[in-house]
Design a protein around this motif. Structure first.
Motif, PDB file in Angstrom:
ATOM      1  N   LEU A  98       0.829  -1.210   0.000  1.00  0.00           N
ATOM      2  CA  LEU A  98       0.000   0.000   0.000  1.00  0.00           C
ATOM      3  C   LEU A  98       0.862   1.258   0.000  1.00  0.00           C
ATOM      4  CD1 LEU A  98      -2.745  -1.071   2.565  1.00  0.00           C
ATOM      5  CD2 LEU A  98      -3.048  -0.783   0.099  1.00  0.00           C
ATOM      6  N   LYS A 102       1.024   4.278  -2.835  1.00  0.00           N
ATOM      7  CA  LYS A 102       0.809   5.690  -2.527  1.00  0.00           C
ATOM      8  C   LYS A 102       1.979   6.541  -3.015  1.00  0.00           C
ATOM      9  CE  LYS A 102      -2.343   7.055  -0.881  1.00  0.00           C
ATOM     10  NZ  LYS A 102      -3.671   7.361  -1.484  1.00  0.00           N
ATOM     11  N   ILE A 108      -6.101   3.569  -5.005  1.00  0.00           N
ATOM     12  CA  ILE A 108      -6.284   2.274  -4.346  1.00  0.00           C
ATOM     13  C   ILE A 108      -7.741   2.118  -3.967  1.00  0.00           C
ATOM     14  CG2 ILE A 108      -5.487   0.742  -2.512  1.00  0.00           C
ATOM     15  CD1 ILE A 108      -3.090   2.609  -2.106  1.00  0.00           C
ATOM     16  N   ALA A 109      -8.304   0.958  -4.289  1.00  0.00           N
ATOM     17  CA  ALA A 109      -9.697   0.674  -3.955  1.00  0.00           C
ATOM     18  C   ALA A 109      -9.805  -0.685  -3.274  1.00  0.00           C
ATOM     19  CB  ALA A 109     -10.566   0.686  -5.212  1.00  0.00           C
ATOM     20  N   VAL A 110     -10.862  -0.843  -2.485  1.00  0.00           N
ATOM     21  CA  VAL A 110     -11.251  -2.150  -1.967  1.00  0.00           C
ATOM     22  C   VAL A 110     -12.564  -2.521  -2.640  1.00  0.00           C
ATOM     23  CG1 VAL A 110     -12.021  -3.449   0.047  1.00  0.00           C
ATOM     24  CG2 VAL A 110     -10.135  -1.852   0.267  1.00  0.00           C
ATOM     25  N   TRP A 131      -5.787   4.955   3.494  1.00  0.00           N
ATOM     26  CA  TRP A 131      -5.103   5.129   2.213  1.00  0.00           C
ATOM     27  C   TRP A 131      -5.973   4.748   1.022  1.00  0.00           C
ATOM     28  CZ3 TRP A 131       0.171   2.460   3.780  1.00  0.00           C
ATOM     29  CH2 TRP A 131       0.896   3.349   4.587  1.00  0.00           C
ATOM     30  N   PHE A 132      -7.204   4.364   1.255  1.00  0.00           N
ATOM     31  CA  PHE A 132      -8.040   3.873   0.164  1.00  0.00           C
ATOM     32  C   PHE A 132      -8.892   5.009  -0.404  1.00  0.00           C
ATOM     33  CE2 PHE A 132      -6.899   0.223   2.672  1.00  0.00           C
ATOM     34  CZ  PHE A 132      -6.570  -0.715   1.707  1.00  0.00           C
ATOM     35  N   ASP A 133      -8.917   5.088  -1.724  1.00  0.00           N
ATOM     36  CA  ASP A 133      -9.642   6.165  -2.394  1.00  0.00           C
ATOM     37  C   ASP A 133     -11.124   5.857  -2.531  1.00  0.00           C
ATOM     38  OD1 ASP A 133      -7.354   8.048  -3.285  1.00  0.00           O
ATOM     39  OD2 ASP A 133      -6.664   6.059  -3.903  1.00  0.00           O
ATOM     40  N   VAL A 135     -14.131   2.472  -1.339  1.00  0.00           N
ATOM     41  CA  VAL A 135     -14.429   1.123  -0.846  1.00  0.00           C
ATOM     42  C   VAL A 135     -15.795   0.731  -1.385  1.00  0.00           C
ATOM     43  CG1 VAL A 135     -14.874  -0.316   1.165  1.00  0.00           C
ATOM     44  CG2 VAL A 135     -13.053   1.403   1.253  1.00  0.00           C
TER      45      VAL A 135
END
Length: 246
Positions: A98, A102, A108-110, A131-133, A135
């Motif tokens: 991760l 960055k 970054i997606a979940v 840190w996820f853009d 979800v």
């Protein structure tokens, strides 16, 4: 060469050690109801929606046995183990990967079949960095994996073309979903080989799980997330689209 603009992470079994937790729940339920279970059963069922898992169990054990009760016991045992341990444990290399993404300004997606509530609980449990853009949870889409909707939704939310994204998955259902979305994918399968099996139960497997090796053969495979990070760094976060599926 195309630069990777977005990496989409599955959650269960990919980011966290929930695959091992789930399989241990399978074993506890198998002891309770005396049915046969092995790692291949988990690999066959994982990544599907709850409804599809129950259908898959009928395919393996037949429709004359109480597979719905068995599945309910599996889910109950997962919650028992989670309450006992209060952890889902990050996969080795997750935070390093991760951080590397960055640093490359990669989105970054979940995209997880789990509910939004469960994703939030696991992230809090493991103190995951923010840190996820985006979800995308299973309860935010109409169709679950192997339907591509969840991955396409992540791309749409972040304004990224599917061919400019990369999916990281631990399940064949997820790999099939990525393929249908025309998104390159890497397979990082859980290694459950050290865990036991339950044989010679009152209810044997009537059908051996078909793991669809032809699907797995169409994607690049890695043993862990550290290998994924090293591959991305070595390739400068770029890859030839024609070679992404080798």
């Amino acid at each position: 060469m195309k630069k990777i603009k977005l990496v989409i992470f599955d959650m269960d079994g990919l980011m966290f050690e929930t695959g091992r937790l789930a399989y241990r729940a399978y074993l506890r339920a198998a002891e309770e109801y005396d049915f046969e279970v092995c790692q291949e059963v988990y690999y066959y069922l994982t990544g599907r929606t709850e409804a599809d898992i129950r259908i898959g169990m009928q395919e393996l054990y037949g429709n004359q046995v109480p597979t719905d009760r068995w599945r309910a016991a599996m889910n109950r045992q997962k919650e028992v183990i989670l309450a006992e341990e209060k952890r889902v444990f990050k996969k080795p290399g997750l935070l390093d990967l991760l951080e590397a993404l960055k640093k490359q300004d990669c989105l970054i997606a979940v995209a997880s079949s789990s509910s939004k509530e469960k994703i939030k609980a696991y992230f809090e449990m493991e103190q995951m960095p923010d840190w996820f853009d985006t979800v995308v949870s299973g309860d935010q889409v109409r169709k679950g994996k192997p339907d591509p909707e969840i991955f396409l939704t992540a791309c749409q939310q972040l304004g990224v073309k599917p061919e400019e994204a990369l999916v990281l998955e631990d399940s064949l259902a997820g790999i099939k979903a990525a393929k249908q979305a025309e998104i390159p994918a890497f397979l990082i399968a859980d290694d459950l080989s050290a865990l036991p099996v339950k044989k010679n139960g009152k209810y044997p497997l009537l059908k051996q799980p078909k793991l669809e090796q032809e699907v797995a053969a169409q994607v690049k495979t890695f043993s862990d997330l550290t290998e994924v990070k090293d591959w991305l760094v070595a390739n400068h976060f770029s890859w030839e689209i024609g070679r992404a599926h080798v």
